[in-house]
Scaffold this motif. Sequence first.
Motif, PDB file in Angstrom:
ATOM      1  N   ALA B 206       0.844  -1.202   0.000  1.00 48.75           N
ATOM      2  CA  ALA B 206       0.000   0.000   0.000  1.00 48.75           C
ATOM      3  C   ALA B 206       0.880   1.253   0.000  1.00 48.75           C
ATOM      4  O   ALA B 206       0.662   2.189  -0.775  1.00 48.75           O
ATOM      5  CB  ALA B 206      -0.919  -0.008   1.219  1.00 48.75           C
ATOM      6  N   THR B 207       1.898   1.254   0.866  1.00 50.88           N
ATOM      7  CA  THR B 207       2.796   2.415   0.947  1.00 50.88           C
ATOM      8  C   THR B 207       3.495   2.665  -0.382  1.00 50.88           C
ATOM      9  O   THR B 207       3.517   3.786  -0.900  1.00 50.88           O
ATOM     10  CB  THR B 207       3.846   2.173   2.053  1.00 50.88           C
ATOM     11  OG1 THR B 207       3.150   1.942   3.273  1.00 50.88           O
ATOM     12  CG2 THR B 207       4.761   3.369   2.203  1.00 50.88           C
ATOM     13  N   VAL B 208       4.065   1.588  -0.949  1.00 51.23           N
ATOM     14  CA  VAL B 208       4.769   1.709  -2.224  1.00 51.23           C
ATOM     15  C   VAL B 208       3.820   2.246  -3.307  1.00 51.23           C
ATOM     16  O   VAL B 208       4.184   3.123  -4.104  1.00 51.23           O
ATOM     17  CB  VAL B 208       5.353   0.336  -2.630  1.00 51.23           C
ATOM     18  CG1 VAL B 208       5.764   0.320  -4.081  1.00 51.23           C
ATOM     19  CG2 VAL B 208       6.532  -0.011  -1.724  1.00 51.23           C
ATOM     20  N   SER B 209       2.580   1.759  -3.316  1.00 51.41           N
ATOM     21  CA  SER B 209       1.614   2.171  -4.338  1.00 51.41           C
ATOM     22  C   SER B 209       1.280   3.663  -4.248  1.00 51.41           C
ATOM     23  O   SER B 209       1.222   4.356  -5.258  1.00 51.41           O
ATOM     24  CB  SER B 209       0.316   1.381  -4.203  1.00 51.41           C
ATOM     25  OG  SER B 209       0.575   0.014  -4.240  1.00 51.41           O
ATOM     26  N   ILE B 210       1.043   4.148  -3.026  1.00 52.49           N
ATOM     27  CA  ILE B 210       0.670   5.560  -2.877  1.00 52.49           C
ATOM     28  C   ILE B 210       1.785   6.462  -3.382  1.00 52.49           C
ATOM     29  O   ILE B 210       1.548   7.426  -4.108  1.00 52.49           O
ATOM     30  CB  ILE B 210       0.383   5.899  -1.408  1.00 52.49           C
ATOM     31  CG1 ILE B 210      -0.786   5.076  -0.909  1.00 52.49           C
ATOM     32  CG2 ILE B 210       0.079   7.371  -1.250  1.00 52.49           C
ATOM     33  CD1 ILE B 210      -0.878   5.077   0.580  1.00 52.49           C
ATOM     34  N   PHE B 211       3.009   6.156  -2.990  1.00 50.57           N
ATOM     35  CA  PHE B 211       4.121   7.005  -3.429  1.00 50.57           C
ATOM     36  C   PHE B 211       4.279   6.942  -4.938  1.00 50.57           C
ATOM     37  O   PHE B 211       4.508   7.960  -5.583  1.00 50.57           O
ATOM     38  CB  PHE B 211       5.426   6.619  -2.708  1.00 50.57           C
ATOM     39  CG  PHE B 211       5.537   7.248  -1.358  1.00 50.57           C
ATOM     40  CD1 PHE B 211       4.902   6.682  -0.259  1.00 50.57           C
ATOM     41  CD2 PHE B 211       6.224   8.427  -1.185  1.00 50.57           C
ATOM     42  CE1 PHE B 211       4.972   7.273   0.988  1.00 50.57           C
ATOM     43  CE2 PHE B 211       6.304   9.038   0.067  1.00 50.57           C
ATOM     44  CZ  PHE B 211       5.683   8.455   1.147  1.00 50.57           C
ATOM     45  N   ALA B 212       4.153   5.725  -5.511  1.00 48.52           N
ATOM     46  CA  ALA B 212       4.294   5.596  -6.960  1.00 48.52           C
ATOM     47  C   ALA B 212       3.202   6.386  -7.660  1.00 48.52           C
ATOM     48  O   ALA B 212       3.454   7.113  -8.630  1.00 48.52           O
ATOM     49  CB  ALA B 212       4.240   4.121  -7.366  1.00 48.52           C
ATOM     50  N   PHE B 213       1.969   6.286  -7.154  1.00 47.94           N
ATOM     51  CA  PHE B 213       0.858   6.994  -7.793  1.00 47.94           C
ATOM     52  C   PHE B 213       1.057   8.504  -7.740  1.00 47.94           C
ATOM     53  O   PHE B 213       1.000   9.193  -8.765  1.00 47.94           O
ATOM     54  CB  PHE B 213      -0.480   6.624  -7.144  1.00 47.94           C
ATOM     55  CG  PHE B 213      -1.634   7.370  -7.758  1.00 47.94           C
ATOM     56  CD1 PHE B 213      -2.232   6.914  -8.918  1.00 47.94           C
ATOM     57  CD2 PHE B 213      -2.091   8.562  -7.195  1.00 47.94           C
ATOM     58  CE1 PHE B 213      -3.273   7.617  -9.510  1.00 47.94           C
ATOM     59  CE2 PHE B 213      -3.135   9.275  -7.787  1.00 47.94           C
ATOM     60  CZ  PHE B 213      -3.718   8.795  -8.941  1.00 47.94           C
ATOM     61  N   LEU B 214       1.303   9.028  -6.535  1.00 50.11           N
ATOM     62  CA  LEU B 214       1.412  10.488  -6.397  1.00 50.11           C
ATOM     63  C   LEU B 214       2.577  11.027  -7.216  1.00 50.11           C
ATOM     64  O   LEU B 214       2.463  12.050  -7.887  1.00 50.11           O
ATOM     65  CB  LEU B 214       1.562  10.873  -4.925  1.00 50.11           C
ATOM     66  CG  LEU B 214       0.299  10.723  -4.080  1.00 50.11           C
ATOM     67  CD1 LEU B 214       0.595  11.046  -2.626  1.00 50.11           C
ATOM     68  CD2 LEU B 214      -0.817  11.613  -4.590  1.00 50.11           C
ATOM     69  N   ASN B 215       3.723  10.342  -7.178  1.00 55.57           N
ATOM     70  CA  ASN B 215       4.881  10.841  -7.916  1.00 55.57           C
ATOM     71  C   ASN B 215       4.644  10.823  -9.415  1.00 55.57           C
ATOM     72  O   ASN B 215       5.015  11.756 -10.117  1.00 55.57           O
ATOM     73  CB  ASN B 215       6.143  10.051  -7.554  1.00 55.57           C
ATOM     74  CG  ASN B 215       6.632  10.416  -6.162  1.00 55.57           C
ATOM     75  OD1 ASN B 215       6.249  11.451  -5.620  1.00 55.57           O
ATOM     76  ND2 ASN B 215       7.454   9.566  -5.579  1.00 55.57           N
TER      77      ASN B 215
END
Lengths: 305, 287
Positions: B206-215
């Motif tokens: 979940a953490t990895v996904s949020i950062f990837a999405f926002l960036n």
Amino acid sequence: MTTAALTSSTGRRRTRRRSGWRGLLYIAPAMALVIVFFVLPVLFTVWMSLHKWPLLGQPAWIGFGNYVRMMSDARFMTALGFTAHYTIIVTIAIFAVAFPLAIFVEKQRPLVSVYRTIIFLPVVVGLASASLLWVWLANVDSGLFTPLMQRLGLTSGRLNLLATFDAAFLTIIAMVVWKIAGFTMIILVTGLQAIPAELTEAARIDGARRWQRFRYLTLPLMRRTMALALILSVTGSILAFDQFYIMTSGGPQNRMISVVYYIFNQSFVSFNLGYGAALSIALLAILVAISVVQLWLLKVGDDRP
Amino acid sequence: MRTRSEIRARKAMWDRLAYHGIGIGTAFFFLTPFAVTLLSSFRPNSESVTPPLPPWPRSGLSFDAYRALDGFGSGIWQHMFNSLVVSIGTVLLTVAVSVLAGYGFSRYRFPFKNVLFVLVIATLMIPFQSILTPLFIILARLGLNNSLFGLMLVYVTLQLPFSVFMMRNAFDAVPKEIEEAARIDGARDLRLLVRVLLPLVMPGIATVSIFAFLNAWNEFFAALVLLSSNDNYTLPVLMTAVRAGRLGAINWGAVQAGVAVMVVPCLIVFLLLQRYYMRGLMAGAVK
């Protein structure tokens, strides 16, 4: 006890069986990406920087020609100076806002997590979005700042905030502080919370006043956290591009061209790809030098507990 | 006569008032730019040239600004689609690649393991801004110039140091015994990873996904350089055309609408998944 011993011995045997080349299969996709889109480009940048490399036509080897040219490139020196100026001012501004905020939201109180979240909100939107938003706010005819200042009786004239260097610079600093302060605040909060409560309590009992506790207890114990926040702010600011490109297009009088903006102009507007690569290497050298100095300062800080 | 506790209570009340006064003032400063833009984006054309005081539409809700935004580039749906494709693609690929790599680095021993791990992390040391020129040329050689897929691969690479670090830690935290038990039950390799371990490292994913999405959603510079045709522009690149204006006149309504379209998804993702975002921030900062 016997079961535990049994599991651990099986475990060891299994691990040994899984050693060898099989692990490489799992990391292969990641390594392929890193090699193609990171290692190769880095090496390629060095190679390109030694060439005169137009967009069309054959690259020509010119040795250190690009680097020699850089030394006497007045516009590059201006960009360096501007970037340094911006980095120093924006970092000071961010700390000046983020430190009081961190102290404000550090303790557990009613609603504190709401305040924390709100202050943090601008961090998660893009720098490009934030720049566009503030371009509009600062616009003289349909923006917010001019009528607001007029209503407050601070000015009666038209405030064209992006037309002069000083006003545009201030507007960009304000935008970046609004956008980034929450991030620095959260880092500083983790540092503040790591200070043992007993220490502050003991100092209080010993009669240290609020300011004294801050000056002689909080600040020294925050050294590592502040160094980290400083490194992030400085390296981030040196790479600034979006805000200058979107908010002022490098103006007024081309005085807001940062180093990355200048590399962009040389590489993708004038298509001097080789020269752009040499400028990139210079940028890298500057970043490495700054990181070394900062890490050294961090280490010096470590010696004093 | 006032008792001591009465005085203390009064002091605490003033303290609370001052605290929340400052809190509300600060919150107001950080929220106003968002609120003013969102409200203003629903003003009709006739109002969008006037200052936003008050910021809300006075003569009824209007979608003029969004219609105007749709008139730029290849239409707003196309560019929103581009941004979504790149962002979601980046998330999926980042998760797939970093889960595999995290598992490999956490559970296997192989030659040059540490060197390779450091190499992945070292990506952080060199900012992508300084290698965009060769990336531009390499993508062209691969036939991926001006392609959303090429941009996606670059974004995935940028996410790797953080994501691989995060996933390795996630796998390190899973007790070896669970894996051993599954092995004895006959699960191995990819099946073991997907069926048994994946649910256990979900918070990390979940953490990895949020950062990837926002960036990926917010990235501007690489998209500006690597995308060259109108049809492929992501939202931030499209907005440079809106901001530049046609014939010098900027449609501020369209700018507000564009900012709303770019900002709202980030705010929603963050507010829904705050816990995982903060976890990633701490892991990134403390390291």
